[in-house]
Design an enzyme around this catalytic site. Structure first.
Site, PDB file in Angstrom:
ATOM      1  N   LYS A  56       0.806  -1.214   0.000  1.00 11.06           N
ATOM      2  CA  LYS A  56       0.000   0.000   0.000  1.00 11.06           C
ATOM      3  C   LYS A  56       0.847   1.277   0.000  1.00 11.06           C
ATOM      4  O   LYS A  56       0.398   2.336  -0.430  1.00 11.06           O
ATOM      5  CB  LYS A  56      -0.909  -0.002   1.230  1.00 11.06           C
ATOM      6  CG  LYS A  56      -2.310   0.495   0.945  1.00 11.06           C
ATOM      7  CD  LYS A  56      -3.216   0.180   2.093  1.00 11.06           C
ATOM      8  CE  LYS A  56      -3.840   1.426   2.672  1.00 11.06           C
ATOM      9  NZ  LYS A  56      -4.795   1.076   3.744  1.00 11.06           N
TER      10      LYS A  56
ATOM     11  N   LYS B 115      -6.224  -7.723  -1.339  1.00 11.44           N
ATOM     12  CA  LYS B 115      -6.088  -8.905  -2.205  1.00 11.44           C
ATOM     13  C   LYS B 115      -4.702  -9.524  -2.047  1.00 11.44           C
ATOM     14  O   LYS B 115      -4.547 -10.744  -2.065  1.00 11.44           O
ATOM     15  CB  LYS B 115      -6.351  -8.525  -3.664  1.00 11.44           C
ATOM     16  CG  LYS B 115      -7.818  -8.178  -3.922  1.00 11.44           C
ATOM     17  CD  LYS B 115      -8.237  -8.530  -5.325  1.00 11.44           C
ATOM     18  CE  LYS B 115      -9.747  -8.586  -5.461  1.00 11.44           C
ATOM     19  NZ  LYS B 115     -10.485  -7.469  -4.838  1.00 11.44           N
TER      20      LYS B 115
ATOM     21  N   THR C 170     -12.545 -13.359 -26.999  1.00  9.38           N
ATOM     22  CA  THR C 170     -11.860 -12.071 -27.203  1.00  9.38           C
ATOM     23  C   THR C 170     -10.407 -12.267 -27.633  1.00  9.38           C
ATOM     24  O   THR C 170      -9.763 -11.306 -28.041  1.00  9.38           O
ATOM     25  CB  THR C 170     -11.859 -11.170 -25.941  1.00  9.38           C
ATOM     26  OG1 THR C 170     -11.298 -11.914 -24.860  1.00  9.38           O
ATOM     27  CG2 THR C 170     -13.242 -10.684 -25.583  1.00  9.38           C
TER      28      THR C 170
ATOM     29  N   VAL D  24      -9.652 -13.824 -30.218  1.00 10.92           N
ATOM     30  CA  VAL D  24      -9.687 -13.783 -31.683  1.00 10.92           C
ATOM     31  C   VAL D  24      -9.563 -12.335 -32.139  1.00 10.92           C
ATOM     32  O   VAL D  24     -10.318 -11.469 -31.676  1.00 10.92           O
ATOM     33  CB  VAL D  24     -11.018 -14.377 -32.209  1.00 10.92           C
ATOM     34  CG1 VAL D  24     -11.103 -14.251 -33.730  1.00 10.92           C
ATOM     35  CG2 VAL D  24     -11.164 -15.836 -31.765  1.00 10.92           C
TER      36      VAL D  24
ATOM     37  N   SER E 247       6.218  -2.852 -28.906  1.00 11.84           N
ATOM     38  CA  SER E 247       7.151  -3.508 -27.990  1.00 11.84           C
ATOM     39  C   SER E 247       8.507  -3.766 -28.652  1.00 11.84           C
ATOM     40  O   SER E 247       9.536  -3.805 -27.979  1.00 11.84           O
ATOM     41  CB  SER E 247       6.542  -4.820 -27.502  1.00 11.84           C
ATOM     42  OG  SER E 247       6.046  -5.557 -28.607  1.00 11.84           O
TER      43      SER E 247
ATOM     44  N   ARG F 102      10.662  -0.914 -28.108  1.00 14.92           N
ATOM     45  CA  ARG F 102      11.067  -0.868 -26.698  1.00 14.92           C
ATOM     46  C   ARG F 102      12.086  -1.956 -26.372  1.00 14.92           C
ATOM     47  O   ARG F 102      12.399  -2.192 -25.203  1.00 14.92           O
ATOM     48  CB  ARG F 102       9.839  -0.997 -25.782  1.00 14.92           C
ATOM     49  CG  ARG F 102       8.791   0.094 -25.979  1.00 14.92           C
ATOM     50  CD  ARG F 102       7.836   0.216 -24.793  1.00 14.92           C
ATOM     51  NE  ARG F 102       7.224  -1.033 -24.397  1.00 14.92           N
ATOM     52  CZ  ARG F 102       6.147  -1.573 -24.968  1.00 14.92           C
ATOM     53  NH1 ARG F 102       5.558  -0.952 -25.977  1.00 14.92           N
ATOM     54  NH2 ARG F 102       5.662  -2.718 -24.539  1.00 14.92           N
TER      55      ARG F 102
ATOM     56  N   GLY G 286       3.833  -9.122 -29.758  1.00 21.71           N
ATOM     57  CA  GLY G 286       2.543  -9.717 -30.100  1.00 21.71           C
ATOM     58  C   GLY G 286       2.145  -9.458 -31.541  1.00 21.71           C
ATOM     59  O   GLY G 286       1.484 -10.276 -32.175  1.00 21.71           O
ATOM     60  N   ASP G 287       2.519  -8.295 -32.055  1.00 20.21           N
ATOM     61  CA  ASP G 287       2.202  -7.948 -33.438  1.00 20.21           C
ATOM     62  C   ASP G 287       3.244  -6.937 -33.916  1.00 20.21           C
ATOM     63  O   ASP G 287       4.184  -6.630 -33.182  1.00 20.21           O
ATOM     64  CB  ASP G 287       0.769  -7.392 -33.552  1.00 20.21           C
ATOM     65  CG  ASP G 287       0.603  -6.081 -32.804  1.00 20.21           C
ATOM     66  OD1 ASP G 287       1.555  -5.615 -32.152  1.00 20.21           O
ATOM     67  OD2 ASP G 287      -0.505  -5.507 -32.877  1.00 20.21           O
TER      68      ASP G 287
ATOM     69  N   ASP H  81       3.848  -3.138 -35.392  1.00 19.60           N
ATOM     70  CA  ASP H  81       3.239  -1.801 -35.504  1.00 19.60           C
ATOM     71  C   ASP H  81       4.196  -0.899 -36.290  1.00 19.60           C
ATOM     72  O   ASP H  81       5.248  -0.539 -35.778  1.00 19.60           O
ATOM     73  CB  ASP H  81       3.034  -1.187 -34.111  1.00 19.60           C
ATOM     74  CG  ASP H  81       2.208  -2.084 -33.189  1.00 19.60           C
ATOM     75  OD1 ASP H  81       1.020  -2.264 -33.468  1.00 19.60           O
ATOM     76  OD2 ASP H  81       2.765  -2.606 -32.196  1.00 19.60           O
TER      77      ASP H  81
HETATM   78  P1  8DG Z   1       2.676  -6.288 -27.944  1.00 22.05           P
HETATM   79  O1  8DG Z   1       2.156  -5.956 -29.304  1.00 22.05           O
HETATM   80  O2  8DG Z   1       4.019  -6.934 -27.987  1.00 22.05           O
HETATM   81  O3  8DG Z   1       1.732  -7.096 -27.153  1.00 22.05           O
HETATM   82  O4  8DG Z   1       2.859  -4.918 -27.123  1.00 22.05           O
HETATM   83  P2  8DG Z   1       2.751  -3.411 -27.617  1.00 22.05           P
HETATM   84  O5  8DG Z   1       3.368  -3.252 -28.959  1.00 22.05           O
HETATM   85  O6  8DG Z   1       3.254  -2.556 -26.524  1.00 22.05           O
HETATM   86  O7  8DG Z   1       1.181  -3.171 -27.646  1.00 22.05           O
HETATM   87  P3  8DG Z   1       0.152  -2.824 -28.826  1.00 22.05           P
HETATM   88  O8  8DG Z   1      -1.162  -3.221 -28.289  1.00 22.05           O
HETATM   89  O9  8DG Z   1       0.563  -3.381 -30.140  1.00 22.05           O
HETATM   90  O10 8DG Z   1       0.142  -1.236 -28.905  1.00 22.05           O
HETATM   91  C1  8DG Z   1       1.217  -0.518 -29.446  1.00 22.05           C
HETATM   92  C2  8DG Z   1       1.386   0.788 -28.755  1.00 22.05           C
HETATM   93  O11 8DG Z   1       0.297   1.656 -29.036  1.00 22.05           O
HETATM   94  C3  8DG Z   1       1.367   0.660 -27.259  1.00 22.05           C
HETATM   95  O12 8DG Z   1       2.642   0.269 -26.790  1.00 22.05           O
HETATM   96  C4  8DG Z   1       0.975   2.043 -26.835  1.00 22.05           C
HETATM   97  C5  8DG Z   1       0.037   2.505 -27.921  1.00 22.05           C
HETATM   98  N1  8DG Z   1      -1.370   2.426 -27.473  1.00 22.05           N
HETATM   99  C6  8DG Z   1      -1.871   2.990 -26.317  1.00 22.05           C
HETATM  100  N2  8DG Z   1      -3.197   2.742 -26.217  1.00 22.05           N
HETATM  101  C7  8DG Z   1      -3.555   2.037 -27.307  1.00 22.05           C
HETATM  102  C8  8DG Z   1      -4.801   1.515 -27.760  1.00 22.05           C
HETATM  103  O13 8DG Z   1      -5.832   1.639 -27.109  1.00 22.05           O
HETATM  104  N3  8DG Z   1      -4.790   0.845 -28.956  1.00 22.05           N
HETATM  105  C9  8DG Z   1      -3.642   0.696 -29.683  1.00 22.05           C
HETATM  106  N4  8DG Z   1      -3.689   0.026 -30.850  1.00 22.05           N
HETATM  107  N5  8DG Z   1      -2.453   1.174 -29.257  1.00 22.05           N
HETATM  108  C10 8DG Z   1      -2.402   1.831 -28.103  1.00 22.05           C
HETATM  109  O14 8DG Z   1      -1.189   3.632 -25.518  1.00 22.05           O
HETATM  110 CA    CA Z   2       2.565  -4.346 -30.782  1.00 21.13          CA
HETATM  111 CA    CA Z   3      -0.596  -3.331 -32.297  1.00 16.71          CA
END
Ligand code: 8DG
Ligand code: CA
Ligand code: CA
Length: 333
Positions: A62, A74, A103, A105, A182, A185, A191-192, A194
Site C-alpha cells: 500500500k 487482495k 476475445t 480472436v 514492444s 522498446r 505480439g504484433d 506496428d
Molecule cells: P505487444 O504488441 O508486444 O503485445 O505490445 P505493444 O506493442 O506494446 O502493444 P500494442 O497493443 O501493439 O500497442 C502498441 C502501442 O500503441 C502501445 O505500446 C501504446 C500505444 N497504445 C496505447 N493505447 C492504445 C490503444 O488503445 N490501442 C492501440 N492500438 N495502441 C495503443 O497507448
Molecule cells: Ca505491438
Molecule cells: Ca498493435
C-alpha cells in the site's frame, strides 16, 4: 492493441501478484467492462513488477504509488491463502471463460464476444461452424487464430523491417519507416508488428483522404508482392493486415499507419508505448500545461483551451518541452 498477455519476466520477484492482477484487469476489461478498475489493476501490476523487493504484506504494498486499500487486501488474501476467492469464482464461471476465449480472436472485442456467448457460440470450434456470423476481420482472426497467439521473435521482426524498408524506399527514397510497439522498446518478443511511415509530401493539410489514400495503397500493393498475405482493412491512413516472412513461419498481424510529417514524432512516441508509460507522460504534460496525444503537443492557454500544435522535429523535443527526463524506448516498459 495486440492481444497477447505480458510474458512473465523472470527477474520479477513479485510475479505471482502481477499474474493475478493482470488476470483481474482482463476480467474488468472483457467482462465487467470497467475501464477504471482495468487501469487500476494494470497500474498496480506494473508498479509491483518494477519493485525489486519481494512484497511481504498488503500493508507494505500500500505504500507504493498506485496500490490502494482494495488491492492491498487482495495481496494479503493471496499471501495467506495462496489464492483469491474472486478469481476462483471467475474460473468456475463458464460464460466468463467463454467470453475470455472469444476475445482472443483478432477482431472480436468484449461486447461482440458476450453477444456470441449469449447466442450459444462458446468455442473456437463453434465460430468455425458459424463463419457467416463473423465479419471479415473476425474471419481472418479465426483463420489465423493459432498463429496470432504465437509471439514474434525480435530477429523475425528485424527481417520484416528490412523488407519493408527496401520495398517502401523503392517507391520513394524519402519515406521514413519506424517499427514501433514492444519491438522498439527492445522486447525479445512481440505480439504484433506496428509500423509507422511518413513522407515529407504527406501533410496534415492534405485532408489526408486524397493524397494519403493513394500513397498508402501504392505501398501496400508493392508489399502484397512479397510480405503481405491478407488485408483486414485499408483506409487513407491505416492498413491492418497479415504478413508472413516464409512458408515455414507463422502468419503475423501487421498494422501500417501513414502519418503526416508534422505529426510523425508524436505518433512514434505514442505507438512506441508502453501504454502505461504513455499515460504517465500525458499526465506529466498536463501538469506542465500541455496536452499530448498521438497527433500533437499543444500548450494549454489560461482559458484552458489548447493552442496550435508545437512544431516538433524529434522525439527528444517532446520530452524537453514538458520537462520530462528523456527516456530511451527500452526504458519505457
Ligand atoms: P505487444 O504488441 O508486444 O503485445 O505490445 P505493444 O506493442 O506494446 O502493444 P500494442 O497493443 O501493439 O500497442 C502498441 C502501442 O500503441 C502501445 O505500446 C501504446 C500505444 N497504445 C496505447 N493505447 C492504445 C490503444 O488503445 N490501442 C492501440 N492500438 N495502441 C495503443 O497507448
Ligand atoms: Ca505491438
Ligand atoms: Ca498493435
Amino acid at each position: 492493441m495486440s492481444k497477447r498477455k505480458n510474458p512473465s519476466n523472470n527477474s520479477n520477484v513479485n510475479a505471482d501478484f502481477c499474474d493475478f492482477l493482470i488476470e483481474l484487469s482482463e476480467y474488468e476489461k472483457n467482462v465487467s467492462r470497467n475501464i477504471h478498475k482495468y487501469n487500476a489493476y494494470k497500474k498496480a501490476a506494473s508498479v509491483l513488477a518494477a519493485h525489486h523487493k519481494r512484497i511481504e504484506s498488503g500493508e507494505e504494498a500500500k505504500k507504493l504509488n498506485g496500490i490502494g486499500d482494495k488491492i492491498s487486501k487482495k495481496i494479503d488474501e493471496f499471501l495467506q491463502t495462496g489464492k483469491l476467492k474472486k478469481l476462483e469464482n471467475i474460473h468456475q464461471n463458464e460464460e466468463v471463460q467463454a467470453v475470455n476465449l472469444l476475445t482472443r480472436v483478432s477482431g472480436i472485442g468484449p461486447v461482440k464476444a458476450a453477444q456470441f456467448v449469449r447466442d450459444g457460440l462458446r468455442t473456437i470450434e463453434d465460430l468455425r461452424k458459424n463463419q457467416d456470423k463473423l465479419n471479415h476481420h473476425q474471419n481472418i482472426g479465426l483463420k489465423y487464430f493459432e498463429d496470432f497467439e504465437k509471439s514474434i521473435p525480435r530477429s523475425e521482426i528485424e527481417e520484416i523491417e528490412e523488407i519493408l524498408k527496401k520495398n517502401i524506399n523503392s517507391i520513394g527514397a524519402e519515406f521514413s519507416v519506424t517499427v514501433c510497439g514492444s519491438y522498439r522498446r527492445g522486447k525479445a518478443y512481440s505480439g504484433d508488428i506496428d509500423v509507422l511511415i511518413t513522407h515529407p509530401s504527406v501533410k496534415v493539410s492534405d485532408g489526408k483522404k486524397k493524397r494519403g489514400g493513394e500513397v498508402l495503397k501504392k505501398l501496400i500493393n508493392k508489399l502484397n508482392e512479397s510480405l503481405i498475405t491478407d488485408t483486414i482493412s485499408i483506409g487513407a491512413t491505416k492498413f491492418m493486415g497479415v504478413c508472413r516472412l516464409s512458408k515455414e513461419l507463422p502468419y503475423r498481424r501487421l498494422d501500417i499507419r501513414l502519418i503526416p510529417c508534422e505529426q510523425y514524432y508524436c505518433a512514434v512516441l505514442y505507438f512506441t508505448g508502453s501504454d502505461v508509460f504513455n499515460k504517465s507522460m500525458r499526465a506529466h504534460a498536463l501538469e506542465q500545461g500541455f496536452t499530448l496525444n498521438e497527433y500533437s503537443l499543444r500548450p494549454i492557454g489560461i482559458t484552458g483551451v489548447p493552442g496550435e500544435p508545437i512544431h516538433i522535429t524529434s522525439e527528444e523535443e517532446i520530452f524537453e518541452y514538458i520537462n520530462y527526463p528523456y527516456k530511451k524506448p527500452e526504458e519505457r516498459n
